[in-house]
Design a protein around this motif. Structure first.
Motif: not given
Ligand SMILES: Nc1ncnc2c1ncn2[C@@H]1O[C@H](COP(=O)(O)OP(=O)(O)OP(=O)(O)O)[C@@H](O)[C@H]1O
Length: 415
Positions: A159-160, A162, A195, A200, A298, A399-400
């Motif tokens: 996890v990057f 955070q 994103g 994740h 969100n 990273c969406k």
């Molecule tokens: N902090 C992170 N570290 C590593 N990978 C990430 C990170 N944030 C997002 N990603 C990558 O981006 C993709 C989309 O992120 P994720 O679905 O977790 O976003 P989200 O915060 O749940 O957004 P939403 O609210 O739109 O669902 C993940 O599958 C992951 O591969």
């Protein structure tokens, strides 16, 4: 004395007369001796006394010198006897001292009784000590059962951007999973803009708990999937309630703590949110208290974005204090959306910087078996849109779009 003539035989009368003469003479001698003693006594006695004292002193000096100069082992016990006598004399002298006691107090020391209370206290201390030891061992057992150290490492690696959020989640899990007895379920709410890694983290948690618990005690609930548009809210409610009840009952039998990951909570109907909130209450049977709920949404994402942009130049965002400040902003927003967030521990997820997006690209491409150079990745990351503030670039979509971009690249390679 009357002697018998030679040749004449001894007569009894002659013997008795001579005996009587001897006795008379002895008496006279004694009387004379007594009268002489009476006359000479004062003078003689004093000289005898002096003589005796001189002798006594000499004797004591000899003893003292013997006692002091004795250097060799001897069987002569006179010295020790003398020392003992002296010691005894001292003791006697000490004993004979008169002790004055106050009138109303006891004149003897109270007899020491063996206290039962003391024994009980000692026993209690021993029991408590063993219970503490046992509890510490149990805590370790529980933490090992769920391999939380392994989970922590995975989270920090995958996890990057955070750090504060990951640390807070781990702390809550460690606290909760340290024991199996709870008075309320653990409810963690992951909130933030799109994103940034909320889902994740949800996936990582699901994967980890599925691997450490033999049986299937993890439920991932996606509202759009499990309760799509057009399905009656009551049906969704019954379905969710049944899923939760079944799993907590099964988990309780195996002394496990089930994990419920509820994604897209912002899309849940108020009826479903009400249903969910009833499971978070403390006045339920045990099986419902031993459960972990992860709410992903969100809601509050707008407030978090604003806060990050405003504090971009400060290091506050990556510190615990920044998380607390952010929490104080989004908590009222969430409680306003539904009171169920009153029972939740809220974890804000912040915007990702460009460097984090580059990491997302790297990770995703590795997963797809692509190994591009750094320049190529930076190029790809630059194609996304950013908020530029305080000398930093924050990705508007996190990273969406990374997955979609890498997929295109992969297809291009294949083509
Ligand atoms: N902090 C992170 N570290 C590593 N990978 C990430 C990170 N944030 C997002 N990603 C990558 O981006 C993709 C989309 O992120 P994720 O679905 O977790 O976003 P989200 O915060 O749940 O957004 P939403 O609210 O739109 O669902 C993940 O599958 C992951 O591969």
């Amino acid at each position: 004395p009357v002697r018998a003539q030679p040749g004449e035989p001894w007569k009894i009368s002659s013997i008795s007369s001579s005996l009587r003469a001897i006795i008379r003479l002895r008496r006279q001698y004694r009387v004379q001796k007594k009268s002489r003693l009476h006359l000479e006594l004062p003078r003689e006695k004093s000289s005898e006394l002096v003589h005796a004292r001189v002798l006594q002193r000499q004797l004591s000096l000899n003893r003292a010198s013997l006692f002091e100069t004795s250097q060799y082992f001897t069987f002569d016990t006179s010295v020790e006897q003398y020392a003992m006598k002296k010691c005894r004399r001292k003791k006697n002298r000490r004993k004979s001292r008169i002790v004055l006691y106050p009138d109303k107090t006891k004149r003897y020391l109270p007899t020491e009784e063996k206290s039962k209370a003391k024994r009980c206290l000692l026993l209690l201390i021993v029991i408590i000590f063993f219970q503490i030891l046992n509890a510490i061992e149990n805590l370790d057992d529980n933490l090992q059962k769920y391999d939380l150290d392994g989970l922590e490492k995975t989270m920090h690696r995958e996890v990057f951007g955070q750090k504060v959020a990951v640390e807070s989640i781990m702390e809550l899990l460690k606290d909760y999973l340290a024991t199996h007895i709870h008075n309320k379920p653990l409810v963690i709410s992951l909130n933030g803009p799109t994103g940034v890694g909320k889902s994740h983290v949800g996936w990582l948690l699901a994967k980890h708990f599925l691997s450490v618990m033999d049986n299937d005690f993890v439920l991932q609930y996606f509202v759009m999937h499990h309760c799509p548009n057009g399905v009656a809210p009551l049906t969704c409610e019954t379905d969710l309630s049944k899923k939760i009840s079944d799993m907590v009952t099964r988990a309780e039998m195996e002394e496990k703590i089930p994990l419920f990951i509820l994604d897209e909570v912002e899309l849940m109907s108020p009826v479903l949110l009400d249903t969910l909130s009833r499971f978070f209450e403390p006045n339920q049977t045990n099986e419902f208290l031993n459960a972990i709920y992860i709410l992903i949404s969100n809601i509050g994402g707008g407030e978090i974005t604003k806060f990050v942009i405003q504090n971009a130049s400060a290091e506050l965002l990556h510190q615990q204090r920044g998380g607390e400040e952010l929490l104080s902003i989004i908590q009222p927003v969430l409680i306003d959306a539904h009171p169920l967030w009153k029972s939740a521990d809220i974890i804000p997820f912040v915007l990702l910087e460009k460097s984090h997006v580059i990491n997302c690209f790297l990770e995703e491409m590795r997963r797809e078996g692509l190994y591009p150079d750094q320049k190529h990745i930076e190029n790809l990351a630059s194609q996304l849109s950013y908020y530029t503030t305080g000398g930093k670039q924050y990705s508007k979509m996190g990273c969406k779009q990374v997955v979609a971009k890498v997929n295109l690249l992969y297809l291009g390679c294949l083509g």
